[in-house]
Design a protein around this motif. Structure first.
Motif, PDB file in Angstrom:
ATOM      1  N   ASN A  50      46.769  -3.393  -2.372  1.00 57.21           N
ATOM      2  CA  ASN A  50      48.171  -3.142  -2.709  1.00 57.21           C
ATOM      3  C   ASN A  50      49.031  -4.392  -2.557  1.00 57.21           C
ATOM      4  O   ASN A  50      49.930  -4.632  -3.358  1.00 57.21           O
ATOM      5  CB  ASN A  50      48.740  -2.031  -1.822  1.00 57.21           C
ATOM      6  N   ALA A  51      48.769  -5.198  -1.505  1.00 64.65           N
ATOM      7  CA  ALA A  51      49.575  -6.401  -1.250  1.00 64.65           C
ATOM      8  C   ALA A  51      48.799  -7.344  -0.346  1.00 64.65           C
ATOM      9  O   ALA A  51      47.935  -6.922   0.428  1.00 64.65           O
ATOM     10  CB  ALA A  51      50.912  -6.028  -0.604  1.00 64.65           C
ATOM     11  N   ALA A  52      49.115  -8.634  -0.463  1.00 64.48           N
ATOM     12  CA  ALA A  52      48.518  -9.667   0.401  1.00 64.48           C
ATOM     13  C   ALA A  52      49.579 -10.739   0.646  1.00 64.48           C
ATOM     14  O   ALA A  52      50.174 -11.252  -0.311  1.00 64.48           O
ATOM     15  CB  ALA A  52      47.279 -10.264  -0.246  1.00 64.48           C
ATOM     16  N   GLU A  53      49.809 -11.071   1.921  1.00 69.70           N
ATOM     17  CA  GLU A  53      50.804 -12.102   2.232  1.00 69.70           C
ATOM     18  C   GLU A  53      50.321 -12.939   3.409  1.00 69.70           C
ATOM     19  O   GLU A  53      49.545 -12.466   4.251  1.00 69.70           O
ATOM     20  CB  GLU A  53      52.161 -11.475   2.543  1.00 69.70           C
ATOM     21  N   LEU A  54      50.789 -14.167   3.453  1.00 65.78           N
ATOM     22  CA  LEU A  54      50.369 -15.115   4.479  1.00 65.78           C
ATOM     23  C   LEU A  54      51.278 -15.006   5.689  1.00 65.78           C
ATOM     24  O   LEU A  54      52.498 -15.091   5.576  1.00 65.78           O
ATOM     25  CB  LEU A  54      50.405 -16.536   3.915  1.00 65.78           C
ATOM     26  N   ASN A  55      50.671 -14.802   6.857  1.00 68.73           N
ATOM     27  CA  ASN A  55      51.388 -14.783   8.130  1.00 68.73           C
ATOM     28  C   ASN A  55      50.738 -15.816   9.036  1.00 68.73           C
ATOM     29  O   ASN A  55      49.698 -15.560   9.648  1.00 68.73           O
ATOM     30  CB  ASN A  55      51.327 -13.402   8.780  1.00 68.73           C
ATOM     31  N   GLY A  56      51.358 -16.992   9.125  1.00 72.51           N
ATOM     32  CA  GLY A  56      50.754 -18.058   9.922  1.00 72.51           C
ATOM     33  C   GLY A  56      49.494 -18.564   9.256  1.00 72.51           C
ATOM     34  O   GLY A  56      49.517 -19.019   8.103  1.00 72.51           O
ATOM     35  N   ASN A  57      48.393 -18.466   9.966  1.00 71.19           N
ATOM     36  CA  ASN A  57      47.115 -18.921   9.419  1.00 71.19           C
ATOM     37  C   ASN A  57      46.259 -17.759   8.925  1.00 71.19           C
ATOM     38  O   ASN A  57      45.085 -17.931   8.589  1.00 71.19           O
ATOM     39  CB  ASN A  57      46.339 -19.721  10.483  1.00 71.19           C
ATOM     40  N   ASP A  58      46.807 -16.518   8.883  1.00 76.91           N
ATOM     41  CA  ASP A  58      46.073 -15.333   8.442  1.00 76.91           C
ATOM     42  C   ASP A  58      46.775 -14.684   7.253  1.00 76.91           C
ATOM     43  O   ASP A  58      48.006 -14.716   7.143  1.00 76.91           O
ATOM     44  CB  ASP A  58      45.975 -14.296   9.571  1.00 76.91           C
ATOM     45  N   PHE A  59      45.960 -14.091   6.403  1.00 75.77           N
ATOM     46  CA  PHE A  59      46.492 -13.254   5.337  1.00 75.77           C
ATOM     47  C   PHE A  59      46.463 -11.795   5.814  1.00 75.77           C
ATOM     48  O   PHE A  59      45.451 -11.332   6.362  1.00 75.77           O
ATOM     49  CB  PHE A  59      45.661 -13.372   4.057  1.00 75.77           C
ATOM     50  N   SER A  60      47.557 -11.073   5.613  1.00 72.89           N
ATOM     51  CA  SER A  60      47.589  -9.625   5.842  1.00 72.89           C
ATOM     52  C   SER A  60      47.380  -8.955   4.485  1.00 72.89           C
ATOM     53  O   SER A  60      48.216  -9.101   3.583  1.00 72.89           O
ATOM     54  CB  SER A  60      48.927  -9.184   6.447  1.00 72.89           C
ATOM     55  N   VAL A  61      46.260  -8.250   4.387  1.00 79.90           N
ATOM     56  CA  VAL A  61      45.894  -7.617   3.116  1.00 79.90           C
ATOM     57  C   VAL A  61      45.939  -6.102   3.288  1.00 79.90           C
ATOM     58  O   VAL A  61      45.219  -5.544   4.120  1.00 79.90           O
ATOM     59  CB  VAL A  61      44.498  -8.056   2.644  1.00 79.90           C
ATOM     60  N   GLU A  62      46.801  -5.444   2.526  1.00 80.06           N
ATOM     61  CA  GLU A  62      46.893  -3.977   2.566  1.00 80.06           C
ATOM     62  C   GLU A  62      46.064  -3.419   1.408  1.00 80.06           C
ATOM     63  O   GLU A  62      46.263  -3.794   0.254  1.00 80.06           O
ATOM     64  CB  GLU A  62      48.344  -3.540   2.431  1.00 80.06           C
ATOM     65  N   PHE A  63      45.126  -2.501   1.736  1.00 73.26           N
ATOM     66  CA  PHE A  63      44.253  -1.968   0.686  1.00 73.26           C
ATOM     67  C   PHE A  63      44.039  -0.471   0.868  1.00 73.26           C
ATOM     68  O   PHE A  63      44.156   0.065   1.972  1.00 73.26           O
ATOM     69  CB  PHE A  63      42.908  -2.705   0.644  1.00 73.26           C
ATOM     70  N   GLN A  64      43.742   0.192  -0.251  1.00 72.58           N
ATOM     71  CA  GLN A  64      43.596   1.656  -0.287  1.00 72.58           C
ATOM     72  C   GLN A  64      42.168   2.026  -0.661  1.00 72.58           C
ATOM     73  O   GLN A  64      41.592   1.484  -1.600  1.00 72.58           O
ATOM     74  CB  GLN A  64      44.546   2.244  -1.332  1.00 72.58           C
ATOM     75  N   THR A  65      41.584   2.986   0.099  1.00 71.49           N
ATOM     76  CA  THR A  65      40.280   3.562  -0.232  1.00 71.49           C
ATOM     77  C   THR A  65      40.410   5.074  -0.296  1.00 71.49           C
ATOM     78  O   THR A  65      41.497   5.620  -0.070  1.00 71.49           O
ATOM     79  CB  THR A  65      39.207   3.185   0.810  1.00 71.49           C
ATOM     80  N   ASP A  66      39.311   5.757  -0.577  1.00 72.57           N
ATOM     81  CA  ASP A  66      39.334   7.227  -0.598  1.00 72.57           C
ATOM     82  C   ASP A  66      39.631   7.795   0.782  1.00 72.57           C
ATOM     83  O   ASP A  66      40.122   8.920   0.905  1.00 72.57           O
ATOM     84  CB  ASP A  66      37.994   7.773  -1.092  1.00 72.57           C
ATOM     85  N   GLU A  67      39.308   7.045   1.821  1.00 71.27           N
ATOM     86  CA  GLU A  67      39.511   7.523   3.187  1.00 71.27           C
ATOM     87  C   GLU A  67      40.950   7.389   3.652  1.00 71.27           C
ATOM     88  O   GLU A  67      41.424   8.181   4.453  1.00 71.27           O
ATOM     89  CB  GLU A  67      38.591   6.747   4.152  1.00 71.27           C
ATOM     90  N   GLY A  68      41.658   6.330   3.172  1.00 70.08           N
ATOM     91  CA  GLY A  68      43.022   6.141   3.634  1.00 70.08           C
ATOM     92  C   GLY A  68      43.565   4.768   3.278  1.00 70.08           C
ATOM     93  O   GLY A  68      42.971   4.008   2.508  1.00 70.08           O
ATOM     94  N   LEU A  69      44.736   4.447   3.881  1.00 68.83           N
ATOM     95  CA  LEU A  69      45.414   3.166   3.673  1.00 68.83           C
ATOM     96  C   LEU A  69      45.130   2.272   4.872  1.00 68.83           C
ATOM     97  O   LEU A  69      45.326   2.675   6.022  1.00 68.83           O
ATOM     98  CB  LEU A  69      46.917   3.402   3.510  1.00 68.83           C
ATOM     99  N   TYR A  70      44.675   1.029   4.616  1.00 71.77           N
ATOM    100  CA  TYR A  70      44.258   0.113   5.683  1.00 71.77           C
ATOM    101  C   TYR A  70      44.982  -1.227   5.558  1.00 71.77           C
ATOM    102  O   TYR A  70      45.476  -1.589   4.479  1.00 71.77           O
ATOM    103  CB  TYR A  70      42.753  -0.157   5.625  1.00 71.77           C
ATOM    104  N   SER A  71      44.991  -1.979   6.687  1.00 68.39           N
ATOM    105  CA  SER A  71      45.481  -3.352   6.706  1.00 68.39           C
ATOM    106  C   SER A  71      44.400  -4.234   7.317  1.00 68.39           C
ATOM    107  O   SER A  71      43.869  -3.921   8.392  1.00 68.39           O
ATOM    108  CB  SER A  71      46.775  -3.452   7.526  1.00 68.39           C
TER     109      SER A  71
END
Length: 237
Positions: A50-71
């Protein structure tokens, strides 16, 4: 000797600059961008980003599967996923097949499977079983097979299904006086002088007195009132 000092200093400065440039160039080559971080997550866990953004030296990636919404947290330099967090559980997938759910339900209630429905929101099966006298609905977990609820309802019986009332046996028929007379005349043909009926526990009897003027015979004949049998004959001289 002194003239070599400026030259040596210049070489040191130039060498340091070259090393710094090479190191930074190497770092730029190794570091992931947003698209690469998103592709890394979908490769490992599937689903859609759904989204990916850079926070410091890490990317926060939000993704959706059949089980649920994850980061997921993706290290920008190494490309490793360092953490995954469940944000919202949107519905687990089924673990039991329809046949397995029916088998579990029939282990609880006897009868025939009428229908089976699956609820994705609660991840459970509702199995309707038709018995002889009641309908049962068994709710069970589609993930573990655990019985969650059993609801039963009696089947109303129609008039045709009601047990038939026992019909009392008809009382045995008592023969008529005319029939008793005819039976008595089989013993002695003549004119009936007198007839009397007496009631008893076994049905009663007729006493028929007959006289034959031609033969001058007279007899009193006892006839069973139900069986029509001649019980006795008393002749009068």
């Amino acid at each position: 000797m002194k003239k070599w000092i400026p030259i040596l200093a210049a070489c040191i400065i130039l060498g340091s600059a070259i090393v710094f440039f090479l190191l930074n160039s190497a770092d730029d080559v190794k570091k992931l961008n947003e698209t690469e971080a998103a592709a890394k997550v979908t490769q490992l866990y599937g689903g859609s980003v759904n989204a990916a953004e850079l926070n410091g030296n890490d990317f926060s990636v939000e993704f959706q599967t059949d089980e649920g919404l994850y980061s997921a947290q993706v290290d920008r330099e190494s490309g490793r996923v360092t953490a995954v967090e469940l944000i919202e559980k949107t519905g687990p997938s089924k673990a039991l097949t329809v046949e397995q759910a029916e088998e579990i339900a029939l282990g609880e209630v006897q009868g025939e499977i009428e229908e089976i429905n699956y609820s994705k929101g609660q991840n459970e099966y509702a199995v309707t079983i038709m018995g002889e006298k009641e309908v049962s609905i068994i709710s069970l977990s589609a993930e573990t097979g655990e019985i969650r609820k059993i609801a039963k309802e009696e089947i109303p019986q129609s008039d045709s299904e009601q047990p038939e009332a026992e019909i009392p046996p008809e009382p045995e028929r008592i023969i008529t006086s005319a029939e008793a007379e005819a039976i008595a005349k089989e013993t002695l043909e003549g004119e009936v002088q007198e007839m009397e009926f007496t009631q008893t526990q076994d049905g009663g009897y007729y006493m028929v007195e007959i006289e034959n003027e031609e033969t001058e015979q007279e007899a009193t004949i006892q006839i069973h009132a139900i069986r029509g049998e001649t019980l006795s004959v008393e002749w009068d001289d």
